[in-house]
Scaffold this active site. Structure first.
Site, PDB file in Angstrom:
ATOM      1  N   HIS A 185      -2.377   0.673   0.054  1.00  0.00           N
ATOM      2  CA  HIS A 185      -1.851  -0.593  -0.174  1.00  0.00           C
ATOM      3  C   HIS A 185      -1.210  -0.639  -1.288  1.00  0.00           C
ATOM      4  O   HIS A 185      -1.166  -1.359  -1.902  1.00  0.00           O
ATOM      5  CB  HIS A 185      -2.595  -1.735   0.349  1.00  0.00           C
ATOM      6  N   ASN A 186       0.038   0.491  -1.373  1.00  0.00           N
ATOM      7  CA  ASN A 186       0.831   0.248  -2.549  1.00  0.00           C
ATOM      8  C   ASN A 186       1.892  -0.723  -2.209  1.00  0.00           C
ATOM      9  O   ASN A 186       2.739  -0.466  -1.390  1.00  0.00           O
ATOM     10  CB  ASN A 186       1.430   1.579  -2.984  1.00  0.00           C
TER      11      ASN A 186
END
Lengths: 416, 587
Positions: B514-515
């Site tokens: 979840h960048n």
């Protein structure tokens, strides 16, 4: 440019007696021809893989050797642009080529013989609107002696029923329309009627299922169990329209038929087909007694099914509506000839994808995973589980269909 | 020398969830769309064959579906004082590759962000005063939950999400998440059937006063046909979701839920194994003229287009803007510039439990089959005096019992030999973990820029990531993980092992893909790259989809909001932009 050429041709002939009665300006005729061309699924055979539509060149494998489909675009040199109407009709209806040669019945002219000349000329009118494609095709690739076209004289004598199709006054107009589509342009029996040793239709078994190009096209008469007797009219219409219904998905060659042809026909015509097919109720042999669940092949087949099939088709064989076909009560599963079933398990298949049912769900190949014995046991189980009943399948039948290019995994054990 | 191709109405970079959604919406509007994807074509039949899709060695260990660092990687450092070095093996996060992108390899946990998440800065100032924010650089999104609600609903129906509404048109529903924003409709499918571990977690959470509910799942609880006519099969609980493609048409993906319809269209073309090098601008720098890409033969092509939509994975959207000179690069020393600003991540902790006399059969699982509680997520609890802001979802989602990588053993067990085997045998069926998936709030020093040293195979600078967990987030995560431990204790395990997040952040062990951030949306062009419609402030015929638009991250998986934003942006393009091409928000 094309229009100019056509005008020039007409100018040369003059107005007195045009050799060609088709008129490109006649919208109704062209439109009717387009519809009939779709109904006849002409594009399926007259298009090579990756080739231009109707430009021919598709290899058609017959038990006697290969044929190539001709170019039916209006190209003068390599297509049918130079054909007169009579030549066109004679070819499609009587199997007589433009030079008088006899055509091989891969072109199902015995079916088209049932069509009135006006319908054939409408098809011609539509084909004339296509862009001409220059693609020279030599259709005859047959070995001796089948390459001698005179042999067809004899074939026609035995196999070509020239009885015209006359409306049956005791049946509804819908039934008569359905019969016309099935026996005429739809040429359903070309696949679904078993063939004689000469490759002609075995008319006593009409539409009761036949092997063609390595697929078994199932029984589509109104018989229960093997045919479509358990299907409602609505189900048949939806199947032909969308390719995918709760109980079944069109796959293999039928997927192409649905995508190219039946999905584009009117609901009224599809209903007529359904009414006609359901009315065909030949006497059927009693269902074979299902093999006992304790039979060792059934025990082995059930274990394989649970391991590799049940996730999609479910343990009770019910499948998932509109996605994974139902195996319980399936007519394809219970055909006398298991060719299609063996083939689907070995090489996988893909359901028709249509605008209404666009998913096109796929069945993967299991050839790399199951031995001939395992496929045979699995199919025997599917054909006799959940109340189904059909003959058991031998490993040698699987081996014949597997072929050399998909070796038995006992020898390789490798995933692709 | 690039060869020039005929122009298209729309050029899309990347064919994952957002690329597929935008292409489908814009082809519906009659536009001629080409999508350029650097990875291979993938579909269920060919790529996720049921016979070998659950191959843990190939897909989970050797990471078959993921980007290879030789094709593109990034450099990393924890802070401005370090020299960044290239990541040569992806670890902490795993960018996907090929058609479908992350929509192929995800677990399927599908959330709506909370209404307060979208106006985070304003909300916190209203409730606690400006001092609560400190030196965090958190911002409002420029779009509200209420504006996005119809598009959340749309994405949930396209993806066939299974769940239970907790707030239907303002009325709290029993069994759902009472903290969620108001929904216009329930989920299209009911929740998945629960396995034992999440059932136990839910009972324990209730016993200590929390509000558990079934995790919203993109693993279909039943057969489902979406509004495009595409059919999903029911999830079989095989436990091969994350890192795998789904062979059963059960996990929502572009392949199952959008692409079969899109690929039928004559006004759409997908070009795979073609890597976009940059977005081209005209002389003014205010208008994109198309993209330049390179095919596998090394031939460069120029694809002109009227509209360019960046739909790559979030990190690579940011790099594409930096390489193309769209928007001013962020400079942490001056706190000016926008591209690369506000990169954030996800702050996760966990509690592992070992039980006596309980059997969980962990192999009966799916990537989003579980129970969650939002009592300590976002601003659902009073932060007064706690010394931090933000929160975390408490999740019990035992995603798998796969034989190679899922071998829970108590701490102190040797890593091999008979003692390890004995512990594995004892623990495999009687241990599981619960997690707190926390917000990640932005700071001035966490950002993305171009590396001054390292270049890719085309000679372009690699992207450089500078990141460490802020103190605020470490405190938040410790706080929520302690709450999680109270739930764990209520389940009565023999042993509890709490794993809290600490600094420095390491790119080696897997944590989350979840960048987010780096090309953020907002109301002010001085502090955001995109306006509320995901349109570039600087080059208005460029749109940028994906989680790169998140100004900071919340305690949720990002995909649900990515999907909603994609439909929101597509709607704006269709109803506003096409009628009057140009900036939809005046700077």
């Amino acid at each position: 440019m094309r229009r100019a050429l056509v005008s020039a041709a007409f100018a040369a002939i003059g107005f007195a007696a045009p050799a060609n009665a088709v008129d490109q300006q006649a919208f109704e005729q062209v439109e009717r021809g387009r519809y009939l061309t779709i109904m006849g699924d002409c594009v399926a055979c007259h298009t090579a893989p990756g080739g231009k539509p109707y430009a021919g060149g598709l290899t058609i494998a017959t038990p006697f050797g290969n044929l190539l489909s001709p170019n039916i675009t209006p190209d003068v040199a390599t297509g049918i642009g130079a054909f007169s109407d009579d030549q066109f009709v004679n070819a499609v209806q009587n199997g007589i080529g433009s030079k008088g040669q006899r055509l091989y019945p891969a072109l199902p002219y015995p079916y088209y013989h049932k069509m009135p000349r006006a319908d054939l000329l409408a098809i011609r009118a539509y084909l004339n609107t296509l862009d001409p494609v220059s693609n020279a095709v030599e259709p005859n690739q047959l070995p001796f002696p089948f390459n001698i076209r005179m042999s067809l004289l004899f074939w026609n004598l035995l196999n070509f029923d020239r009885t015209p199709l006359v409306d049956d006054p005791n049946q509804s107009p819908q039934w008569n329309r359905g019969r016309y589509i099935v026996e005429g342009p739809g040429h359903c029996g070309a696949c679904h009627t078993p063939k004689t040793w000469l490759g002609g239709d075995n008319t006593s078994q009409a539409l009761k299922g036949g092997v063609l190009q390595g697929w078994f096209a199932p029984d589509i008469t109104g018989q229960a169990r093997k045919g479509i007797g358990d299907w409602s009219e609505d189900e048949l219409v939806a199947y032909l329209k969308t390719g995918v219904i709760a109980r079944s998905s069109a796959s293999g060659p039928m997927a192409e038929v649905v995508v190219n042809s039946t999905s584009k026909l009117s609901d009224a015509d599809l209903r007529a087909v359904a009414i006609y097919l359901k009315s065909l109720t030949p006497a059927s042999a009693p269902a074979p007694a299902a093999l006992a669940a304790s039979d060792p092949h059934m025990v082995a087949g059930k274990a394989i099914y649970k391991d590799s099939c049940a996730a999609c088709h479910r343990e009770d064989g019910e499948g998932i509506d509109n996605l994974f076909p139902r195996l319980r009560g399936s007519s394809v599963v219970q055909q006398d000839d298991p060719t299609t079933l063996i083939r689907v398990i070995l090489e996988g298949t893909r359901a028709a994808a249509t605008s209404e049912r666009p998913t096109g769900a796929a069945m993967p190949s299991f050839a790399w995973r199951f031995s001939d014995d395992q496929v045979a046991d699995l199919i025997t189980y599917i054909r006799n589980g959940w109340g189904n009943g059909a003959s058991s399948v031998s490993a040698s039948a699987v081996k014949d269909i597997r072929g050399a290019d998909r070796p038995n995994p006992a020898k390789t054990g490798q995933a692709p | 020398m690039a060869r020039k191709l005929p122009s298209r109405d729309v050029v899309i970079i990347g064919l994952g969830w957002t690329g597929a959604i935008l292409a489908n919406e814009l082809t519906d509007a009659g536009l001629d769309v080409v999508a350029i994807e650097r990875g291979p074509w993938r579909d269920t039949a060919e790529s996720f064959n049921v016979g070998y899709a659950p191959d843990e060695l190939r897909f989970a260990v050797r990471l078959d579906l993921f980007l290879r660092p030789a094709q593109e990687t990034l450099t990393f450092r924890n802070n401005l004082n370090q020299t960044a070095l290239p990541i040569r093996q992806f670890g902490s996060f795993l960018p996907g590759d090929g058609v479908g992108g992350a929509g192929v390899h995800w677990n399927g946990q599908n959330w709506r962000y909370h209404p307060t998440d979208f106006r985070l800065r304003s909300h916190l100032i209203e409730r606690y005063g400006a001092s609560a924010i400190g030196d965090l650089t958190i911002q409002d999104w420029g779009v509200t939950y209420d504006e996005l609600e119809p598009f959340f609903d749309r994405f949930e129906k396209i993806a066939g999400i299974s769940g239970k509404a907790g707030n239907l048109k303002g009325a709290i529903q029993p069994g759902g998440n009472p903290f969620e924003g108001s929904r216009s409709d329930d989920y299209p499918l009911p929740p998945m059937q629960m396995t034992y571990a999440p059932t136990l977690f839910a009972e324990a959470a209730r016993s200590v006063g929390y509000h558990p509910f079934p995790t919203p799942s993109a693993n279909a609880s039943g057969a489902y046909t979406n509004p495009l006519g595409l059919t999903m099969g029911p999830c079989t609980f095989c436990g091969f979701c994350e890192r795998f493609g789904c062979a059963n048409y059960s996990k929502a993906s572009p392949q199952v839920n959008v692409l079969p319809v899109l690929m039928r269209k004559r006004n759409f073309e997908a070009r795979t194994e073609c890597e976009v090098l940059k977005i081209n601008l005209d002389g003014s720098g205010k208008r994109a003229t198309g993209v330049t890409y390179v095919d596998t033969a090394g031939q460069e092509w120029e694809q002109p287009g009227d509209l360019v939509i960046c739909c790559a994975f979030s990190l690579f959207n940011v790099r594409m803007l930096l390489l193309s000179g769209i928007g001013k690069p962020y400079d942490p020393s001056t706190n000016e510039g926008v591209v690369g600003r506000n990169y954030s991540y996800q702050t996760n902790s966990s509690v592992q439990m070992f039980f006596d006399n309980k059997t969980f059969n962990p192999f009966i699982a799916s990537g989003a089959l579980g129970q969650s509680a939002d009592d300590f997520n976002g601003d659902n609890f009073d932060h007064t005096g706690l010394g931090f802001i933000g929160g975390a979802g408490m999740n019990c989602i035992p995603t798998n019992g796969r034989p190679i990588l899922t071998r829970p053993v108590p701490p102190g067990t040797p890593n091999w030999g008979s003692a390890w085997k004995k512990a594995t045998k004892e623990s495999y069926n009687s241990a599981f973990s619960i997690t707190s998936q926390g917000s990640s709030y932005t700071t001035r020093g966490n950002y993305i820029d171009l590396d001054p040293t390292y270049k890719d195979r085309f000679g372009r600078p690699l992207m450089r990531m500078t990141f460490d967990f802020p103190e605020n987030d470490i405190r938040m995560s410790a706080f929520v993980n302690d709450k999680l431990a109270t739930v764990a204790k209520a389940m009565g395990p023999r042993q509890i092992v709490a794993n809290k997040t600490g600094t420095p952040y390491s790119v080696v062990p897997y944590q989350s893909t979840h960048n987010v951030g780096g090309a953020i949306m907002g109301a002010d062009p001085k502090t955001s790259v995109l306006n509320k419609y995901l349109q570039s402030w600087d080059v208005p015929n460029v749109f940028v989809m994906g989680a790169s638009a998140y100004p900071q991250n919340a305690g949720y998986n990002p995909t649900g909001t990515v999907g909603a934003l994609a439909y929101w942006a597509a709607h704006a393009i269709r109803t506003q932009y096409l009628k009057n091409p140009g900036p939809m928000v005046q700077a």
